[in-house]
Design an enzyme around this catalytic site. Structure first.
Site, PDB file in Angstrom:
ATOM      1  N   LYS A 174      36.179  85.756  27.252  1.00 31.78           N
ATOM      2  CA  LYS A 174      36.189  85.927  28.702  1.00 31.78           C
ATOM      3  C   LYS A 174      35.470  84.738  29.321  1.00 31.78           C
ATOM      4  CE  LYS A 174      33.588  87.306  31.754  1.00 31.78           C
ATOM      5  NZ  LYS A 174      33.927  86.273  32.731  1.00 31.78           N
TER       6      LYS A 174
ATOM      7  N   GLU B 171      22.583  82.228  24.707  1.00 32.68           N
ATOM      8  CA  GLU B 171      22.090  80.910  25.123  1.00 32.68           C
ATOM      9  C   GLU B 171      21.904  81.013  26.631  1.00 32.68           C
ATOM     10  OE1 GLU B 171      21.401  77.799  26.401  1.00 32.68           O
ATOM     11  OE2 GLU B 171      23.422  77.047  26.042  1.00 32.68           O
TER      12      GLU B 171
ATOM     13  N   CYS C 169      21.401  73.879  31.362  1.00 39.56           N
ATOM     14  CA  CYS C 169      20.206  74.647  31.016  1.00 39.56           C
ATOM     15  C   CYS C 169      19.141  73.776  30.377  1.00 39.56           C
ATOM     16  CB  CYS C 169      20.587  75.812  30.113  1.00 39.56           C
ATOM     17  SG  CYS C 169      21.687  75.321  28.808  1.00 39.56           S
TER      18      CYS C 169
ATOM     19  N   GLU D  39      14.428  78.640  37.660  1.00 43.08           N
ATOM     20  CA  GLU D  39      15.375  77.586  37.302  1.00 43.08           C
ATOM     21  C   GLU D  39      16.108  77.123  38.573  1.00 43.08           C
ATOM     22  OE1 GLU D  39      18.517  79.001  34.732  1.00 43.08           O
ATOM     23  OE2 GLU D  39      18.593  77.101  33.649  1.00 43.08           O
TER      24      GLU D  39
HETATM   25  P1  ADP Z   1      25.738  81.734  36.226  1.00 43.41           P
HETATM   26  O1  ADP Z   1      24.604  82.246  37.042  1.00 43.41           O
HETATM   27  O2  ADP Z   1      25.514  80.451  35.555  1.00 43.41           O
HETATM   28  O3  ADP Z   1      27.090  81.861  36.877  1.00 43.41           O
HETATM   29  P2  ADP Z   1      26.184  84.154  34.792  1.00 43.41           P
HETATM   30  O4  ADP Z   1      25.248  84.666  33.779  1.00 43.41           O
HETATM   31  O5  ADP Z   1      26.323  84.908  36.069  1.00 43.41           O
HETATM   32  O6  ADP Z   1      25.757  82.673  34.994  1.00 43.41           O
HETATM   33  O7  ADP Z   1      27.641  83.987  34.198  1.00 43.41           O
HETATM   34  C1  ADP Z   1      27.922  83.561  32.891  1.00 43.41           C
HETATM   35  C2  ADP Z   1      29.086  84.354  32.356  1.00 43.41           C
HETATM   36  O8  ADP Z   1      28.728  85.719  32.359  1.00 43.41           O
HETATM   37  C3  ADP Z   1      30.368  84.258  33.197  1.00 43.41           C
HETATM   38  O9  ADP Z   1      31.484  84.290  32.330  1.00 43.41           O
HETATM   39  C4  ADP Z   1      30.310  85.522  34.025  1.00 43.41           C
HETATM   40  O10 ADP Z   1      31.574  85.956  34.433  1.00 43.41           O
HETATM   41  C5  ADP Z   1      29.717  86.487  33.024  1.00 43.41           C
HETATM   42  N1  ADP Z   1      29.069  87.656  33.619  1.00 43.41           N
HETATM   43  C6  ADP Z   1      28.318  87.731  34.728  1.00 43.41           C
HETATM   44  N2  ADP Z   1      27.909  89.001  34.934  1.00 43.41           N
HETATM   45  C7  ADP Z   1      28.410  89.744  33.928  1.00 43.41           C
HETATM   46  C8  ADP Z   1      28.354  91.131  33.563  1.00 43.41           C
HETATM   47  N3  ADP Z   1      27.679  92.002  34.283  1.00 43.41           N
HETATM   48  N4  ADP Z   1      29.015  91.522  32.455  1.00 43.41           N
HETATM   49  C9  ADP Z   1      29.693  90.641  31.705  1.00 43.41           C
HETATM   50  N5  ADP Z   1      29.777  89.338  31.983  1.00 43.41           N
HETATM   51  C10 ADP Z   1      29.150  88.890  33.073  1.00 43.41           C
END
Ligand code: ADP
Length: 476
Positions: free
Chosen positions: A169, A245, A279, A380
């Site tokens: 995903k 990570e 990061c 961050e």
């Molecule tokens: P950033 O803040 O860098 O966008 P995120 O942690 O929000 O980082 O996103 C990183 C990945 O995690 C993306 O693929 C995002 O769609 C996914 N993601 C964010 N929230 C969720 C969640 N609740 N469950 C599963 N995947 C998630």
């Protein structure tokens, strides 16, 4: 399109979502929007494909990875251009990322053949011990937008090498790059179900299904610490293996015996890596008092010259931030720092001249006089802001550098060997660059401690994340 069981298909609901260019805000494509049922189909396909894929020889799996490496190299320029449109990084940086992405396929094509076990002497004369490694099983990979090709190969490479099957995903901001990576895997003839792609605009239900489903045995995630914690909790009821990570808050320590200009050049380069959206970007620049003025002058000189704009324009080093929320976060941190007494040495504002107004651009910025009470000291940034803090001695700077919940990358500049060694040992981070701003490679284990995550990607450690250890006691 979704890619499930070796076929490109629409979402069951027929839903799609739009992808935009962060430099212009304009749409550049559409992808299918996977729902929970699509994810279930993908997991079932990966589960069915697993036994046969795991049963292939390492040499057979390795051949597919070599072929994917070669095809990725052939498509190098097209992928780099797509990445610049979809993610915003300057084209030169996009090319570097594609090369980095390819290096993981090559490395794990090689590592596939080096999954060694071992034998252990027993205290019983009639007993032998053997340790062997076997693939964990169906792996869910959830990836971020900031490195939209290399974060995929860094997970898919070792997973496939180990004999796992994958449901990927990608981030909702960058699914087009993911589609291109999966096309390559399709074209090299991976058996149906070995890799599946389920982009989704709303990651929450898709993530929940990947973590709920008992057939998924492993989660590999790159993203924010906040989401990482949430996913780890969701993985607990079925006790899935996890590698995480997550975020960082890298200290960049410059001792007074270092060359301030060289250190400032390094700091400027790694600070604006991916426009600060990596990061491993330094988030606190600690400089010893004796050379602080010269360091700041050199840093400001470099940062102030950097040009912002579309990643396709020659000479541009600063691309757009990913979205409006990212821009607001950077702006909020800078305002907070200024309100608490920091000085803007250069930058310090959103860029809105001409075409820049269409994207999410922030001026490359240096803040001096940064103190512990400021939000930027702990949170961050993920933007091109360099906060400078002056320190007096070694013990002080090590304590301050470690005073963070994060523990990914750290940097130290010194020409004193003993001081370098002491600092390396004392820093509670997964990665230390000594006079080096690029301590990363497919051959090296990348990852953090504390709230920066669990597990390592790359190196000989990288493949172990996708392998279970089996102990065999053998009576003879
Ligand atoms: P950033 O803040 O860098 O966008 P995120 O942690 O929000 O980082 O996103 C990183 C990945 O995690 C993306 O693929 C995002 O769609 C996914 N993601 C964010 N929230 C969720 C969640 N609740 N469950 C599963 N995947 C998630």
């Amino acid at each position: 399109m979704l890619y499930i069981d070796g076929a490109w298909k629409d979402a069951r609901s027929g839903a799609t979502f739009e992808v935009t260019d962060p430099a212009t805000g304009r749409p550049i494509g559409q992808v299918a929007d996977a729902g929970v049922e699509d994810v279930r189909d993908a997991i079932d396909a990966a589960d069915r494909a697993f036994p046969a894929w795991a049963a292939l020889t390492a040499y057979q799996r390795s051949e597919k990875l070599y072929a994917a490496y070669e095809l990725l190299q052939e498509r190098h320029e097209d992928l780099a251009k797509l990445m610049t449109s979809e993610q915003g990084k300057p084209i030169r940086a996009a090319r570097t990322e594609v090369t980095y992405a390819a290096s993981f396929l090559l490395w794990f094509a090689e590592e596939a053949k080096r999954v060694y076990g071992r034998t252990i002497p027993s205290s019983r004369a009639d007993q032998r011990f053997m340790v062997m490694h076997q693939p964990v099983g169906v792996t869910a990979a959830i990836t971020p937008w900031n490195y939209p090709v290399s974060m995929l190969t860094r997970k898919i490479g070792p997973a496939l090498a180990a004999g796992c099957t994958v449901v990927l995903k990608p981030a909702e901001q960058t699914p087009l790059c993911a589609v291109e990576v999966v096309k390559i895997l399709d074209e090299v003839g991976l058996p149906p179900g070995v890799v599946n792609l389920v982009p989704s605009l709303d990651p929450v239900p898709v993530g929940a299904e990947l973590l709920r489903h008992p057939a998924v045995r492993k989660l590999t995630f790159t993203g924010s610490t906040e989401v990482g914690k949430l996913l780890m909790a969701q993985a607990a009821p079925t006790m899935k293996r996890v590698s995480m990570e997550l975020g960082g808050h890298a200290p960049f320590i410059v001792y007074d015996d270092a060359d301030p200009v060289r250190a400032a050049t390094g700091a400027a380069m790694v600070k604006v890596l991916n426009t600060g959206q990596a990061c491993i970007c330094p988030n606190r620049l600690f400089v010893q008092r004796g050379i602080a003025d010269r360091f700041v002058e050199a840093l400001v000189g470099r940062i102030a010259k950097m040009q912002a704009g579309s990643g396709f324009t020659d000479g541009v080093q600063i691309g757009p931030l990913v979205d409006a929320a990212a821009l607001d976060k950077v702006d909020r941190q800078v305002r907070d720092a200024v309100a608490r007494g920091a000085t803007v040495a250069t930058g310090g504002a959103r860029l809105t001249d001409g075409a820049l107004a269409e994207g999410h651009f922030y001026a490359p910025t240096v803040l001096t006089g940064v103190t512990e009470d400021m939000v930027i000291y702990r949170e961050e940034t993920f933007g091109p802001v360099a906060p400078v803090i002056v320190f007096d001695d070694e013990d002080e700077v090590i304590a301050r550098a470690n005073d963070t919940d994060y523990g990914l990358a750290s940097y130290v500049y010194t020409n004193d060997l003993a001081r370098a060694w002491r600092t390396v040992e004392a820093l509670r981070f997964g990665i230390v660059g000594v006079n080096d701003i690029n301590p990363t490679a497919a051959a090296a284990p990348f990852g953090g401690v504390k709230e920066s995550g669990l597990g390592r990607e790359g190196g000989e450690e990288g493949i172990l994340e996708y392998l279970d250890t089996k102990l065999v006691g053998f009576a003879v």
